[in-house]
Motif scaffolding. Structure first.
Motif, PDB file in Angstrom:
ATOM      1  N   ALA A  29       0.825  -1.207   0.000  1.00  0.00           N
ATOM      2  CA  ALA A  29       0.000   0.000   0.000  1.00  0.00           C
ATOM      3  C   ALA A  29       0.857   1.255   0.000  1.00  0.00           C
ATOM      4  O   ALA A  29       0.463   2.290  -0.548  1.00  0.00           O
ATOM      5  CB  ALA A  29      -0.932  -0.009   1.201  1.00  0.00           C
ATOM      6  N   ALA A  30       2.048   1.185   0.588  1.00  0.00           N
ATOM      7  CA  ALA A  30       2.915   2.358   0.667  1.00  0.00           C
ATOM      8  C   ALA A  30       3.548   2.706  -0.673  1.00  0.00           C
ATOM      9  O   ALA A  30       3.990   3.830  -0.863  1.00  0.00           O
ATOM     10  CB  ALA A  30       4.004   2.131   1.714  1.00  0.00           C
ATOM     11  N   VAL A  31       3.596   1.769  -1.607  1.00  0.00           N
ATOM     12  CA  VAL A  31       4.253   2.032  -2.886  1.00  0.00           C
ATOM     13  C   VAL A  31       3.280   2.053  -4.058  1.00  0.00           C
ATOM     14  O   VAL A  31       3.665   1.873  -5.185  1.00  0.00           O
ATOM     15  CB  VAL A  31       5.383   1.001  -3.168  1.00  0.00           C
ATOM     16  CG1 VAL A  31       6.511   1.167  -2.187  1.00  0.00           C
ATOM     17  CG2 VAL A  31       4.847  -0.403  -3.159  1.00  0.00           C
ATOM     18  N   ARG A  32       2.004   2.303  -3.803  1.00  0.00           N
ATOM     19  CA  ARG A  32       1.058   2.377  -4.920  1.00  0.00           C
ATOM     20  C   ARG A  32       1.237   3.694  -5.657  1.00  0.00           C
ATOM     21  O   ARG A  32       1.635   4.704  -5.089  1.00  0.00           O
ATOM     22  CB  ARG A  32      -0.364   2.191  -4.440  1.00  0.00           C
ATOM     23  CG  ARG A  32      -0.952   3.410  -3.798  1.00  0.00           C
ATOM     24  CD  ARG A  32      -2.432   3.207  -3.480  1.00  0.00           C
ATOM     25  NE  ARG A  32      -2.861   4.270  -2.623  1.00  0.00           N
ATOM     26  CZ  ARG A  32      -2.941   4.208  -1.307  1.00  0.00           C
ATOM     27  NH1 ARG A  32      -2.631   3.095  -0.692  1.00  0.00           N
ATOM     28  NH2 ARG A  32      -3.317   5.247  -0.615  1.00  0.00           N
ATOM     29  N   ASN A  65       6.352   2.205 -14.295  1.00  0.00           N
ATOM     30  CA  ASN A  65       5.731   1.124 -13.558  1.00  0.00           C
ATOM     31  C   ASN A  65       4.549   1.692 -12.782  1.00  0.00           C
ATOM     32  O   ASN A  65       4.669   2.727 -12.137  1.00  0.00           O
ATOM     33  CB  ASN A  65       6.751   0.500 -12.603  1.00  0.00           C
ATOM     34  CG  ASN A  65       6.183  -0.643 -11.815  1.00  0.00           C
ATOM     35  OD1 ASN A  65       5.259  -1.295 -12.253  1.00  0.00           O
ATOM     36  ND2 ASN A  65       6.737  -0.874 -10.640  1.00  0.00           N
ATOM     37  N   LYS A  66       3.394   1.032 -12.856  1.00  0.00           N
ATOM     38  CA  LYS A  66       2.224   1.460 -12.101  1.00  0.00           C
ATOM     39  C   LYS A  66       1.826   0.332 -11.159  1.00  0.00           C
ATOM     40  O   LYS A  66       1.579  -0.789 -11.608  1.00  0.00           O
ATOM     41  CB  LYS A  66       1.076   1.801 -13.036  1.00  0.00           C
ATOM     42  CG  LYS A  66      -0.136   2.327 -12.311  1.00  0.00           C
ATOM     43  CD  LYS A  66      -1.203   2.792 -13.268  1.00  0.00           C
ATOM     44  CE  LYS A  66      -2.361   3.375 -12.496  1.00  0.00           C
ATOM     45  NZ  LYS A  66      -3.405   3.864 -13.380  1.00  0.00           N
ATOM     46  N   THR A  67       1.774   0.629  -9.860  1.00  0.00           N
ATOM     47  CA  THR A  67       1.392  -0.369  -8.864  1.00  0.00           C
ATOM     48  C   THR A  67       0.026  -0.011  -8.296  1.00  0.00           C
ATOM     49  O   THR A  67      -0.328   1.161  -8.180  1.00  0.00           O
ATOM     50  CB  THR A  67       2.418  -0.438  -7.718  1.00  0.00           C
ATOM     51  OG1 THR A  67       2.454   0.818  -7.061  1.00  0.00           O
ATOM     52  CG2 THR A  67       3.797  -0.780  -8.239  1.00  0.00           C
ATOM     53  N   ASP A  68      -0.757  -1.037  -7.924  1.00  0.00           N
ATOM     54  CA  ASP A  68      -2.116  -0.797  -7.453  1.00  0.00           C
ATOM     55  C   ASP A  68      -2.258  -0.799  -5.935  1.00  0.00           C
ATOM     56  O   ASP A  68      -3.344  -0.605  -5.410  1.00  0.00           O
ATOM     57  CB  ASP A  68      -3.078  -1.810  -8.074  1.00  0.00           C
ATOM     58  CG  ASP A  68      -2.798  -3.232  -7.645  1.00  0.00           C
ATOM     59  OD1 ASP A  68      -1.868  -3.461  -6.838  1.00  0.00           O
ATOM     60  OD2 ASP A  68      -3.509  -4.131  -8.115  1.00  0.00           O
ATOM     61  N   GLY A  71      -0.170  -5.368  -4.492  1.00  0.00           N
ATOM     62  CA  GLY A  71       0.806  -6.339  -4.967  1.00  0.00           C
ATOM     63  C   GLY A  71       0.856  -6.571  -6.463  1.00  0.00           C
ATOM     64  O   GLY A  71       1.643  -7.376  -6.929  1.00  0.00           O
ATOM     65  N   ARG A  72       0.001  -5.913  -7.241  1.00  0.00           N
ATOM     66  CA  ARG A  72       0.024  -6.083  -8.700  1.00  0.00           C
ATOM     67  C   ARG A  72       0.630  -4.859  -9.346  1.00  0.00           C
ATOM     68  O   ARG A  72       0.484  -3.748  -8.851  1.00  0.00           O
ATOM     69  CB  ARG A  72      -1.390  -6.322  -9.220  1.00  0.00           C
ATOM     70  CG  ARG A  72      -1.992  -7.633  -8.765  1.00  0.00           C
ATOM     71  CD  ARG A  72      -3.326  -7.896  -9.423  1.00  0.00           C
ATOM     72  NE  ARG A  72      -4.274  -6.811  -9.192  1.00  0.00           N
ATOM     73  CZ  ARG A  72      -5.214  -6.814  -8.243  1.00  0.00           C
ATOM     74  NH1 ARG A  72      -5.316  -7.829  -7.428  1.00  0.00           N
ATOM     75  NH2 ARG A  72      -6.036  -5.797  -8.119  1.00  0.00           N
TER      76      ARG A  72
END
Length: 94
Positions: A29-32, A65-68, A71-72
């Motif tokens: 959650a911290a790297v979305r 890079n796109k993070t949700d 974890g995806r």
């Protein structure tokens, strides 16, 4: 004496502030969000590609890079390693 004073002043300030510094928790959650990256340097392709000649070659990469936050991630990376053009795309990766 003049060159020692700034070093001592920095050390004193750092020791006073250090107890109050706390590292941020790092989880999914911290790297979305969306991140861009660039990378340049030297790489030994024989460590990554079996049969490639040993020795370091210049490399350069850029990507997005796109993070949700759960974890995806999805994104792309393009670059050049020793004259070999590389294009990678990540779709719904974990």
């Amino acid at each position: 004496m003049r060159s020692v004073l700034p070093v001592v002043a920095f050390a004193v300030c750092a020791s006073v502030l250090a107890p109050g510094l706390v590292a941020q928790a790092c989880n999914d959650a911290a790297v979305r969000g969306t991140y861009c990256l660039t990378c340049t340097g030297w790489m030994d392709l024989s460590k990554l590609v079996p049969g490639a000649p040993a020795g370091f070659v210049p490399t350069a990469f850029v990507g997005v890079n796109k993070t949700d936050g759960v974890g995806r991630f999805s994104g792309w990376l393009v670059g050049n390693a020793g004259g070999v053009k590389l294009t990678l795309e990540f779709v719904d990766s974990t």
